[in-house]
Motif scaffolding. Structure first.
Motif, PDB file in Angstrom:
ATOM      1  N   GLY A 170      -2.597  -2.917  16.887  1.00  0.00           N
ATOM      2  CA  GLY A 170      -1.397  -3.092  16.090  1.00  0.00           C
ATOM      3  C   GLY A 170      -1.658  -2.995  14.602  1.00  0.00           C
ATOM      4  O   GLY A 170      -0.918  -2.319  13.870  1.00  0.00           O
ATOM      5  N   VAL A 171      -2.708  -3.659  14.119  1.00  0.00           N
ATOM      6  CA  VAL A 171      -3.034  -3.626  12.688  1.00  0.00           C
ATOM      7  C   VAL A 171      -3.375  -2.205  12.254  1.00  0.00           C
ATOM      8  O   VAL A 171      -2.916  -1.719  11.208  1.00  0.00           O
ATOM      9  N   LEU A 172      -4.176  -1.520  13.063  1.00  0.00           N
ATOM     10  CA  LEU A 172      -4.552  -0.143  12.718  1.00  0.00           C
ATOM     11  C   LEU A 172      -3.331   0.774  12.753  1.00  0.00           C
ATOM     12  O   LEU A 172      -3.169   1.642  11.877  1.00  0.00           O
ATOM     13  N   THR A 173      -2.466   0.587  13.733  1.00  0.00           N
ATOM     14  CA  THR A 173      -1.265   1.409  13.833  1.00  0.00           C
ATOM     15  C   THR A 173      -0.356   1.182  12.635  1.00  0.00           C
ATOM     16  O   THR A 173       0.200   2.124  12.068  1.00  0.00           O
ATOM     17  N   SER A 174      -0.191  -0.088  12.241  1.00  0.00           N
ATOM     18  CA  SER A 174       0.674  -0.403  11.103  1.00  0.00           C
ATOM     19  C   SER A 174       0.197   0.273   9.830  1.00  0.00           C
ATOM     20  O   SER A 174       1.002   0.722   9.011  1.00  0.00           O
ATOM     21  N   SER A 175      -1.111   0.345   9.671  1.00  0.00           N
ATOM     22  CA  SER A 175      -1.652   0.894   8.428  1.00  0.00           C
ATOM     23  C   SER A 175      -1.517   2.410   8.330  1.00  0.00           C
ATOM     24  O   SER A 175      -1.490   2.970   7.229  1.00  0.00           O
ATOM     25  N   VAL A 176      -1.443   3.069   9.481  1.00  0.00           N
ATOM     26  CA  VAL A 176      -1.401   4.538   9.451  1.00  0.00           C
ATOM     27  C   VAL A 176      -0.091   5.094   9.986  1.00  0.00           C
ATOM     28  O   VAL A 176       0.077   6.309  10.052  1.00  0.00           O
ATOM     29  N   ALA A 177       0.853   4.216  10.341  1.00  0.00           N
ATOM     30  CA  ALA A 177       2.079   4.672  11.003  1.00  0.00           C
ATOM     31  C   ALA A 177       2.829   5.698  10.167  1.00  0.00           C
ATOM     32  O   ALA A 177       3.244   6.752  10.666  1.00  0.00           O
ATOM     33  N   GLU A 178       3.009   5.422   8.869  1.00  0.00           N
ATOM     34  CA  GLU A 178       3.796   6.325   8.042  1.00  0.00           C
ATOM     35  C   GLU A 178       3.130   7.697   7.912  1.00  0.00           C
ATOM     36  O   GLU A 178       3.799   8.728   7.951  1.00  0.00           O
ATOM     37  N   GLU A 179       1.805   7.712   7.759  1.00  0.00           N
ATOM     38  CA  GLU A 179       1.110   8.977   7.597  1.00  0.00           C
ATOM     39  C   GLU A 179       1.109   9.798   8.876  1.00  0.00           C
ATOM     40  O   GLU A 179       1.249  11.015   8.855  1.00  0.00           O
ATOM     41  N   VAL A 180       0.960   9.107  10.023  1.00  0.00           N
ATOM     42  CA  VAL A 180       0.831   9.811  11.299  1.00  0.00           C
ATOM     43  C   VAL A 180       2.176  10.318  11.798  1.00  0.00           C
ATOM     44  O   VAL A 180       2.295  11.432  12.306  1.00  0.00           O
ATOM     45  N   THR A 181       3.207   9.488  11.658  1.00  0.00           N
ATOM     46  CA  THR A 181       4.502   9.828  12.248  1.00  0.00           C
ATOM     47  C   THR A 181       5.270  10.865  11.443  1.00  0.00           C
ATOM     48  O   THR A 181       6.043  11.635  11.995  1.00  0.00           O
ATOM     49  N   GLY A 182       5.077  10.902  10.138  1.00  0.00           N
ATOM     50  CA  GLY A 182       5.723  11.924   9.321  1.00  0.00           C
ATOM     51  C   GLY A 182       7.227  11.915   9.465  1.00  0.00           C
ATOM     52  O   GLY A 182       7.895  10.931   9.184  1.00  0.00           O
TER      53      GLY A 182
END
Length: 427
Positions: A170-182
């Protein structure tokens, strides 16, 4: 008899579980509204003091900050654990033989409950009063369906993995969510919406006025599962532990003592381990998949790290154990708190709606503003009084009654009971 019906599996209601639900709800009230009596005695903002952005000036400041920090995050975790206990109560113990038809009926009831909770949660999110948890709960219920009748060891193994690994994801996903999901669809990543309804409530002292607004929810699927306020990757750990707790003989003194003892150990390992490791970090912490290691080691409220989840799980187990003991020893003294615990859905939903209606009046409206400065006391007192009166007169809370009726009604229509063995089941 080849199997026992679900009605025959049910155990008498445990007052201690209701008391624990009441504690969880009152804790959420405090987290949302402030610390009761703090408006009389506190010179600063408990939220700011607890976060370190304001220094405490008095002992009352320190106490208020400690109370606020004590309920923040932990109340929601206790609520989620008790949701897992409820799931086990609904599904029945694994060691009681049930037919495939019974299990299908139970699954349908849980799905209906989940759908209703999601709908209510999405509706309440439109008020924007607080971060609503109910639609997250609906998702938890759906994710729990494959786990209902697993063997205890298997369920414990899954729960342990979720508690330790899920929050890291969850922490890792939160940190990269905006960059990955576009440019992913809003249903997946969520978006901020402009209010679709706004009414400016004027008439306050001076320029004081505030709008009443309704806004579409901003939670997307990734928020619900991994990066939101109550993400499933973290909170399913609480739910699974609750499912295990629900399988125990909660009337046993030994079981209650073990819950409190194991919980205390878990709390020390979670919060204490975080405290030690954070202080061992170098000035410039190393990166883990682009995330500062410190973000994975903290145990702050709603950080949703493995350390916070472990600590919160331990705290919730201690509270459940103590509430079970207290409910037996205190007699009717805890009835008001148990009454609150029997209608948490109603009271939780009501407090969000009332917060939305009264928030614009909390500043600049003369005597109304003075009264609403003590809204924590008002909400908590009203919860005790109204829940006690309603329970004495009607029993189950209004939304709880509707939820159970919908779940039972749909289940009976989709999987009707044979006429010869039809029974009235209220779960």
């Amino acid at each position: 008899m080849a199997h026992e019906s679900h009605a025959q599996q049910r155990r008498p209601r445990l007052a201690g579980v209701d008391v624990a639900r009441g504690v969880a709800l009152i804790g959420m009230f405090i987290a949302h509204l402030g610390v009761p009596l703090s408006a009389f005695a506190v010179s600063g903002d408990p939220y700011a003091i607890a976060s370190g952005s304001m220094d405490p000036a008095t002992l009352a400041d320190r106490v208020a900050a400690l109370v606020w920090e004590g309920v923040s995050g932990r109340s929601a975790a206790l609520f989620a654990m008790l949701a897992g206990v409820s799931l086990t109560f609904i599904a029945g113990r694994r060691d009681v033989v049930t037919s495939a038809t019974d299990r299908r009926r139970i699954r349908i009831k849980i799905v209906v409950r989940a759908v209703v909770l999601i709908m209510v949660g999405v509706g309440l999110s439109a008020f924007g009063s607080v971060a609503v948890i109910l639609h997250y709960y609906g998702v938890f219920f759906l994710l729990a369906l494959p786990l209902l009748w697993l063997r205890g060891r298997t369920l414990a193994l899954i729960g342990g993995l979720v508690v330790l690994v899920g929050p890291v994801i969850g922490v890792l996903t939160s940190s990269v969510a905006e960059e990955v999901t576009g440019d992913a669809p809003a249903a997946l990543v969520g978006v901020l919406h402009e209010p679709f309804f706004s009414y400016d409530l004027s008439g306050g002292v001076g320029d004081a006025s505030a709008p009443l607004e309704l806004t579409l929810p901003s939670d997307g699927l990734i928020d619900l599962l991994a990066s939101g306020t109550y993400p499933a990757v973290a909170y399913m750990g609480y739910v699974i532990v609750g499912m295990l707790v629900g399988r125990l003989d909660l009337r046993s003194r030994r079981v209650r003592t073990r819950l409190a003892t194991i919980g205390l150990v878990g709390a020390v390992l979670g919060y204490g381990g975080s405290w030690v490791l954070v202080r061992l970090l170098p000035t410039e912490p190393p990166k883990v998949f682009g995330v500062d290691a410190g973000e994975l080691l903290i145990a702050d409220p709603h950080s949703n790290t493995a350390f916070e989840v472990l600590g919160n799980t331990g705290t919730a187990l201690v509270v459940v154990g103590l509430c079970l003991f207290a409910a037996d020893r205190a007699g009717r003294l805890l009835d008001p708190l148990a009454s609150v615990g029997t209608m948490t859905l109603t009271l939780y939903s009501a407090h969000i709606a009332v917060m939305w209606l009264t928030e614009p009046l909390a500043s600049g409206y003369g005597l109304i503003s003075v009264v609403l400065a003590h809204d924590a006391e008002i909400y908590v007192t009203a919860a005790f009084v109204l829940a006690s009166m309603w329970r004495y007169r009607f029993g189950r809370g209004p939304l709880e009654r509707l939820l159970a009726s919908a779940a039972n009604g749909v289940a009976e229509r989709m999987v009707p009971r044979p006429r010869a063995s039809a029974e009235s089941v209220g779960v």
